[in-house]
Each structure stands twice: as C-alpha cells, then as structure tokens.
Design a protein around this motif. Structure first.
Motif, PDB file in Angstrom:
ATOM      1  N   GLY A 114      12.529 -11.176  -6.445  1.00 61.73           N
ATOM      2  CA  GLY A 114      11.416 -10.216  -6.388  1.00 61.73           C
ATOM      3  C   GLY A 114      11.444  -9.457  -5.058  1.00 61.73           C
ATOM      4  N   PHE A 115      11.753 -10.186  -3.985  1.00 63.47           N
ATOM      5  CA  PHE A 115      11.859  -9.549  -2.661  1.00 63.47           C
ATOM      6  C   PHE A 115      12.962  -8.491  -2.692  1.00 63.47           C
ATOM      7  N   GLY A 116      14.124  -8.878  -3.248  1.00 66.60           N
ATOM      8  CA  GLY A 116      15.258  -7.936  -3.328  1.00 66.60           C
ATOM      9  C   GLY A 116      14.889  -6.692  -4.122  1.00 66.60           C
ATOM     10  N   ALA A 117      14.162  -6.918  -5.252  1.00 66.81           N
ATOM     11  CA  ALA A 117      13.772  -5.787  -6.106  1.00 66.81           C
ATOM     12  C   ALA A 117      12.834  -4.849  -5.336  1.00 66.81           C
ATOM     13  N   ARG A 118      11.963  -5.454  -4.522  1.00 63.78           N
ATOM     14  CA  ARG A 118      11.023  -4.639  -3.737  1.00 63.78           C
ATOM     15  C   ARG A 118      11.785  -3.819  -2.675  1.00 63.78           C
ATOM     16  N   VAL A 119      12.751  -4.464  -2.054  1.00 62.82           N
ATOM     17  CA  VAL A 119      13.514  -3.751  -1.016  1.00 62.82           C
ATOM     18  C   VAL A 119      14.229  -2.545  -1.629  1.00 62.82           C
ATOM     19  N   ARG A 120      14.676  -2.712  -2.866  1.00 60.94           N
ATOM     20  CA  ARG A 120      15.386  -1.595  -3.524  1.00 60.94           C
ATOM     21  C   ARG A 120      14.496  -0.379  -3.707  1.00 60.94           C
ATOM     22  N   GLN A 121      13.186  -0.640  -3.768  1.00 61.86           N
ATOM     23  CA  GLN A 121      12.282   0.485  -4.010  1.00 61.86           C
ATOM     24  C   GLN A 121      11.961   1.277  -2.750  1.00 61.86           C
ATOM     25  N   LEU A 125       8.794 -14.464   7.126  1.00 67.34           N
ATOM     26  CA  LEU A 125       9.429 -13.877   5.938  1.00 67.34           C
ATOM     27  C   LEU A 125       8.410 -13.112   5.093  1.00 67.34           C
ATOM     28  N   ALA A 126       7.185 -13.642   5.073  1.00 65.38           N
ATOM     29  CA  ALA A 126       6.112 -12.928   4.350  1.00 65.38           C
ATOM     30  C   ALA A 126       5.834 -11.595   5.039  1.00 65.38           C
ATOM     31  N   ALA A 127       5.888 -11.610   6.393  1.00 62.20           N
ATOM     32  CA  ALA A 127       5.666 -10.366   7.149  1.00 62.20           C
ATOM     33  C   ALA A 127       6.785  -9.357   6.844  1.00 62.20           C
ATOM     34  N   LEU A 128       7.989  -9.881   6.709  1.00 56.91           N
ATOM     35  CA  LEU A 128       9.121  -9.006   6.364  1.00 56.91           C
ATOM     36  C   LEU A 128       8.891  -8.365   4.988  1.00 56.91           C
ATOM     37  N   ALA A 129       8.445  -9.205   4.040  1.00 56.72           N
ATOM     38  CA  ALA A 129       8.173  -8.694   2.688  1.00 56.72           C
ATOM     39  C   ALA A 129       7.039  -7.656   2.737  1.00 56.72           C
ATOM     40  N   ASP A 130       6.032  -7.903   3.584  1.00 57.75           N
ATOM     41  CA  ASP A 130       4.913  -6.950   3.707  1.00 57.75           C
ATOM     42  C   ASP A 130       5.396  -5.600   4.233  1.00 57.75           C
ATOM     43  N   VAL A 131       6.236  -5.666   5.265  1.00 61.42           N
ATOM     44  CA  VAL A 131       6.748  -4.424   5.853  1.00 61.42           C
ATOM     45  C   VAL A 131       7.518  -3.629   4.798  1.00 61.42           C
ATOM     46  N   LEU A 132       8.387  -4.325   4.078  1.00 67.97           N
ATOM     47  CA  LEU A 132       9.202  -3.616   3.066  1.00 67.97           C
ATOM     48  C   LEU A 132       8.324  -3.123   1.916  1.00 67.97           C
ATOM     49  N   GLY A 133       7.295  -3.934   1.601  1.00 66.59           N
ATOM     50  CA  GLY A 133       6.344  -3.504   0.569  1.00 66.59           C
ATOM     51  C   GLY A 133       5.638  -2.223   0.995  1.00 66.59           C
ATOM     52  N   ALA A 134       5.180  -2.207   2.264  1.00 68.85           N
ATOM     53  CA  ALA A 134       4.472  -1.022   2.783  1.00 68.85           C
ATOM     54  C   ALA A 134       5.407   0.185   2.791  1.00 68.85           C
ATOM     55  N   LEU A 135       6.662  -0.059   3.154  1.00 66.00           N
ATOM     56  CA  LEU A 135       7.634   1.053   3.166  1.00 66.00           C
ATOM     57  C   LEU A 135       7.884   1.568   1.751  1.00 66.00           C
ATOM     58  N   SER A 136       7.996   0.611   0.786  1.00 70.68           N
ATOM     59  CA  SER A 136       8.287   1.048  -0.588  1.00 70.68           C
ATOM     60  C   SER A 136       7.117   1.807  -1.193  1.00 70.68           C
ATOM     61  N   GLU A 137       5.915   1.472  -0.740  1.00 75.54           N
ATOM     62  CA  GLU A 137       4.735   2.189  -1.263  1.00 75.54           C
ATOM     63  C   GLU A 137       4.442   3.448  -0.462  1.00 75.54           C
ATOM     64  N   GLY A 138       5.195   3.645   0.605  1.00 75.13           N
ATOM     65  CA  GLY A 138       5.009   4.837   1.438  1.00 75.13           C
ATOM     66  C   GLY A 138       3.689   4.827   2.177  1.00 75.13           C
ATOM     67  N   ARG A 139       3.222   3.626   2.533  1.00 75.63           N
ATOM     68  CA  ARG A 139       1.934   3.535   3.232  1.00 75.63           C
ATOM     69  C   ARG A 139       1.999   4.161   4.620  1.00 75.63           C
ATOM     70  N   GLY A 140       0.851   4.613   5.070  1.00 72.05           N
ATOM     71  CA  GLY A 140       0.801   5.258   6.393  1.00 72.05           C
ATOM     72  C   GLY A 140       1.040   4.266   7.523  1.00 72.05           C
ATOM     73  N   HIS A 141       0.496   3.079   7.351  1.00 74.65           N
ATOM     74  CA  HIS A 141       0.669   2.074   8.414  1.00 74.65           C
ATOM     75  C   HIS A 141       1.652   0.999   7.941  1.00 74.65           C
ATOM     76  N   ILE A 142       2.656   0.793   8.733  1.00 69.45           N
ATOM     77  CA  ILE A 142       3.637  -0.254   8.395  1.00 69.45           C
ATOM     78  C   ILE A 142       3.410  -1.404   9.386  1.00 69.45           C
ATOM     79  N   PRO A 143       3.104  -2.615   8.886  1.00 69.07           N
ATOM     80  CA  PRO A 143       2.676  -3.698   9.800  1.00 69.07           C
ATOM     81  C   PRO A 143       3.850  -4.411  10.503  1.00 69.07           C
ATOM     82  N   TYR A 144       4.634  -3.627  11.258  1.00 69.99           N
ATOM     83  CA  TYR A 144       5.772  -4.232  11.954  1.00 69.99           C
ATOM     84  C   TYR A 144       5.333  -5.313  12.936  1.00 69.99           C
ATOM     85  N   ARG A 145       4.199  -5.085  13.578  1.00 67.81           N
ATOM     86  CA  ARG A 145       3.814  -5.971  14.676  1.00 67.81           C
ATOM     87  C   ARG A 145       3.190  -7.287  14.225  1.00 67.81           C
TER      88      ARG A 145
END
Ligand SMILES: Nc1ncnc2c1ncn2[C@@H]1O[C@H](COP(=O)(O)OP(=O)(O)OP(=O)(O)O)[C@@H](O)[C@H]1O
Length: 586
Positions: free
Chosen positions: A566-573, A507-527
């Motif tokens: 907080g997770f939901g709010a991050r996903v919205r971004q 679940l933390a990895a899921l939050a990281d992926v969505l965090g990276a997506l919301s920040e528009g990071r170049g690398h998204i840690p899907y793996r």
C-alpha cells in the motif's frame, strides 16, 4: 592493421591464385583439344580405311573389268570420277590433320606462357616489395584519420544514448517504485510470534505474477479468499538475482554523473530483504567490496563500482567523490564516520540544517574523500559495524536504524551530459556563491574532512579547476530503512520496544509525507520526523527517487506485506515536477 610485408604477400598470393585459375582453365581447354585430336585421328583412320577400301574396290573393278573386258569395259568417265573422289578425301584428311596439329601446338604454347608468367611473378615479388615507395607514414595517417572519425562518432553516439536515457527516466516519472519479493527462507519457520504457533508459516501467499504485478492471497477465518494485486514499474520474483535488481537502478547512476541528485531507498518490514537488496548478505563481517566475487553484492557495492567505472571513462572531469554515512536511530542522526580527537569512533550526533538555498544539510558531518569503489566500501563496512542491530523474533540480525550513505560528486561537467546542455541557461545566483573552497592540497584519499553546513551547491573547486562546461555537483543517497514491525510478532521488549516504536513512527511519518505529496497538499509534514526532514530534498525536491519495496512471501507476514505494498502504491501516485540536474558552476 596488416603488416606491410603481409599486405604484399597477400597481393602476390592473390595474383598467383588468379594465374593458377587461368592455367587450370587452359589445361581444361587442352584436354578438350586432345580429345578433339583423338576424334580427328579416328576419323582420319576411318578415311584412310575408306580410301584403302575404295582403292581395293577400284582394283577389283579393274580386275573385273579386265576379266570382262571383252564383254563390258567401264567407261573412262566412271574411272576418272572415282579418282576425283579419292583425291578429295585425301585432301580433306590432310587438312584435318594439319588443323589438329596446329591446335595442339597452340595449346602447348599457351600452357608454356602461363607457367612462365607464374614463375616471373613469383620471382619478382620480393623485388617489387623492396621497390615500393615507403607506405608506412601514409597508411598511418589514413588510419589515424579514420580512428579519429570513429572516436568522434562513438562520442556522438554516447551523447545521444545519455540524452535518450535521461529523457526515458524523466518520462517514467521522477519517482519509480519497484517491488522485490524474497524467497521463503529457513528462518521463516524458526521464528514464530506469539499466537502463530499453529499456523503454517512457510506457505507463500505472495506471488510475482509477472514482472510488473504482485498478487497477495488474503484469507481470514470464515471469510472467502481475496486476491489483491498491485502493479509497479518492476516486480522481482524470489528467484531474481541481485544483478537483475541492480541493472534496473544502474541508469540512475548515469544521471548522478550528469548532475542529478539521486536517492535509492529500500522500504519494507523487518526481515523482508532490504539490507540484502541494498548491501548484500552480512557485509559488515565480510565487507562486500566491488573487487570481490559479485554473486550476492547488493546495490550499494555495485553502485560504488559503477560510479568509479563511469568516472574512469572520463578522467578529464577531475572528479572528487566524498562519502558520509549516518544512521537515523531513535530519531537522532549519528555520524558513523566521526572520530574523536583520539581518532576513536564517536558516533557523534548531528542536526539537520536548512541552507540559505533552502536545501537540507547535516551540520558537522564527516565526509571522507574516496578515490575508488574499494575505498568507499571499506568506509561503509567500518560504519556498518557501528550500526545498531538487535535480534528479534522475526529476524536474528535486525537493523534498528535507518542507514543513509551519501556520495557527493564534484566534477567538471561532462561535455555530453544533460547538465551541460542545461548549463546554457545562465546559472542561478546560488551557484555564483561565495569563495570556492579548494580541497586541501595533498590530502590523501580517505583522510577525513569535516564539512559545515555549506551546501554542495555553493562548494566547488577553484577557478583554475573549473572545466570549460562548469561543474557538476550532485548527491547520491543510498538508504536502507529500518524495517516496520508488528510488536506482537517481533516479540521485542524493554529498550527495543522504544526503538520499534520510533522506527514505526518515522516510517509512518515517511508515509504521511508521501501521502501529502501525492494529494498535492499545501503543507508537507517533513519536520514530523528526523528521517523525513533529512530526506526532504530527495522526497519532495528535484531528485530522482527510486523506492524498492521489499516484501516477504509468508502467510504470517501478510498484514505487513499489504501495508508495504500500500505504501509503494501511494508513492507511485506522487507527482512532482520533472527532476532537474543541479546546475553547474561557471
Ligand atoms: N532475495 C533474497 N534471497 C536470499 N536471501 C534473502 C533475500 N532477501 C533476504 N534474504 C535473507 O533474509 C534475511 C533477512 O534479510 P535482510 O537482513 O535483508 O532483512 P531486512 O529487511 O534488512 O531486515 P531488518 O529491517 O530487520 O534489518 C537475511 O538473512 C538475508 O540474507
């Protein structure tokens, strides 16, 4: 449509009523005339009386004149004048009498005519009916034409509705986050984690302020109370029904049929109502079939019912629906529909592969073909019996794995779908892929078929099966995540402790992926986790993603509630490109 006889009966009834109205009007005029007659008779009598009186007076005058003859005889002039008056009066009375008689006779004639008209009309009715030209084929032709026009208009309206719907969902953003606050339940008092024995547990600290805002009262010993609010596209209060929740996600199913990939996911701490929201109460013991009573059915059985209802509206699309069910348990993907050579369930482990088009697929996964919602839910119920569960101090029936149900649709593109409109562009290379695979002829619904890592994008029916508008290939993923949990509160030990740790890490990895997506990071840690790797297309691809954050209202869960919100709010971004329907094959 009125029966032919009925239509003419109606006509004659109308005509009879019209004539009756005329008759009534004439009768009224007759009464008026009779009244006038009576007045005239009265006046006649008065004139007669007057004449009689004037005659008597004349005689009297005569008598008087005779008596007084010697004295004063009336002049011949006065007598002749009196006679003239009498004659004139007599004539007037006669004229009046004959006029009133004429009037009376005229009205009597009119009344007779009306009556005979009605009688003739009623007598002629059946004759006319028989003598009419055969109206049936003519009328049927007219009706057929208008029915056709109505059908065309209806189809046009449906096309417009679909177009508006898809625009609306796209405008809202490809990721939508809803929040569901469950009610305080009896078990909230039963299970108390270590250190919570003296704290009130059933007091609600989370409240749905309105249908977009949730408020959490955060109190810490010795600190002032802080209220935190979070807004989402939709917030469901404790009293809101399963139906209300489904109605909001239901439009995504229309998108799925239009060729969009869709993912609906429930996130939240253990015991917060994810499985209740997605499946309904205890579906594995009492399979929640869409044909049963609908009261508590969750999103999955309702979605199954809705997908097949929508498909039945347009059977010419020749849809094929496949289903696969997996659980991500301890970072492994287990196929819950797999059976070994002796047809015994085997919970085979699978790997996520990347196809040549860069999409994620699970190798060797069992896909079952289904032809009804009941078939689909029967498979889901069987798979759920294999899902790993464990009683914890928070929840007696806690799911220890992430459940992912994938429904794949292959169908001729609907003439009114968005997918079809976009198919005007030339199809990409991958859609003109290798030799199309036909479903095995005569394969029974429910018969297992194993699909390799071939992407659904490259799959399809044979040329002969292709509709004129190409084909829709879309994927609906329904995800019931395992609940995040605080080890101290859930009180797990031993192997369950490892499970908890792996659940929390995924679940933390899921939050990281969505965090990276919301920040528009170049690398998204899907793996970083099997869960995020498996769901990569839904999280970062062009699927429409719906996250339902489930939270408990209780004081003892407040830390987890704040984390989930907080997770939901991050996903919205997270901002992604507009979702696109999978392009149909041609
Ligand atoms: N909105 C609700 N109304 C009534 N009962 C609910 C609601 N939400 C959850 N429940 C009940 O609460 C209990 C826990 O819910 P559920 O099993 O869905 O939790 P969960 O989040 O899936 O937990 P876990 O992650 O541990 O599997 C169940 O008995 C369920 O029936």
């Amino acid at each position: 449509m009125p029966a032919r006889g009925g239509r003419w009966d109606g006509f004659w009834e109308q005509r009879a009523r019209q004539l009756q109205r005329q008759l009534q009007a004439k009768e009224e005029r007759l009464v008026e005339a009779e009244t006038e007659n009576a007045v005239l008779h009265l006046r006649l009598a008065q004139y007669r009386e007057m004449i009689k009186k004037s005659g008597g007076e004349t005689t009297q005058v005569h008598v008087q004149c005779g008596d007084q003859k010697p004295l004063q005889r009336p002049g011949p002039l006065a007598a002749s004048r009196l006679r003239l008056v009498a004659q004139r009066l007599k004539r007037d009375v006669e004229v009046l009498h004959s006029w009133s008689l004429g009037l009376f006779r005229r009205y009597q004639d009119a009344q007779r005519d009306c009556l005979s008209e009605i009688v003739t009309a009623v007598q002629r009715a059946p004759l006319c009916h028989e003598a009419l030209p055969p109206a049936g084929p003519l009328e049927a032709g007219c009706l057929e034409r208008s029915l056709q026009e109505m059908t065309e208009r209806y189809q046009q309206e449906r096309r417009e509705r679909r177009r508006l719907h898809n625009t609306l969902v796209e405008l809202r953003g490809s990721i939508r986050v809803h929040c569901r606050l469950r009610p305080v339940l009896p078990f909230d008092d039963e299970f108390r984690g270590p250190g919570s024995q003296n704290s009130p547990v059933s007091g609600a600290v989370a409240h749905a302020l309105d249908d977009e805002t949730i408020l959490v009262e955060c109190s810490r010993p010795g600190r002032p109370l802080i209220n935190k609010t979070y807004t989402f596209e939709r917030v469901y209060g404790p009293a809101e029904s399963q139906r209300a929740v489904f109605e909001d996600v239901c439009p995504l199913l229309t998108s799925f049929l239009d060729g969009y990939d869709v993912c609906i996911m429930a996130y939240g701490q253990t015991g917060s109502g994810k499985s209740f929201t997605m499946l309904g109460p205890r579906p594995e013991q009492d399979p929640a079939l869409p044909s049963g009573p609908h009261g508590h059915l969750g999103i999955i059985p309702r979605a199954a019912g809705e997908v097949f209802r929508l498909l039945a509206e347009n059977p010419s699309r020749r849809p094929e629906v496949d289903v696969s069910v997996v659980e991500v348990y301890n970072n492994d993907i287990c196929d819950l529909l797999a059976k070994d050579s002796c047809a015994v369930v085997s919970r085979a482990k699978c790997q996520v592969l990347t196809t040549t088009e860069g999409r994620k697929e699970v190798s060797g996964l069992t896909r079952e073909s289904v032809q009804s919602a009941v078939e689909l839910m029967t498979l889901v119920a069987a798979a759920l019996r294999l899902r790993t569960k464990q009683a914890t101090a928070v929840h007696a029936d806690s799911s220890r794995s992430h459940l992912v149900i994938t429904v794949t649709l292959t169908a001729a593109a609907s003439s009114c779908s968005t997918a079809d409109r976009q198919s005007d562009q030339s199809p990409p290379a991958e859609l003109r892929g290798p030799t199309p695979r036909r479903p095995a002829p005569g394969r029974r619904p429910g018969a297992a078929r194993t699909v390799s890592s071939v992407s659904p994008r490259t799959r399809g029916l044979g040329q002969g099966s292709q509709g004129p508008g190409g084909q829709v290939l879309s994927k609906l993923q329904l995800v019931d995540l395992a609940g995040s949990e605080c080890v101290g509160v859930s009180g797990v030990t031993g192997s369950a402790l490892r499970e908890t740790s792996l659940i929390n890490r995924s679940l933390a990895a899921l939050a990281d992926v969505l965090g990276a997506l919301s920040e528009g990071r170049g690398h998204i840690p899907y793996r970083n986790s099997t869960l995020t790797h498996f769901l990569q297309d839904a999280l970062g691809g062009d699927a429409k993603l719906q996250v339902i954050v489930c939270v408990s209202p209780c004081q003892k869960h407040v830390a987890e509630t704040l984390q989930s919100l907080g997770f939901g709010a991050r996903v919205r971004q997270v901002e992604r490109g507009r979702p696109a329907p999978r392009k149909p094959r041609r």
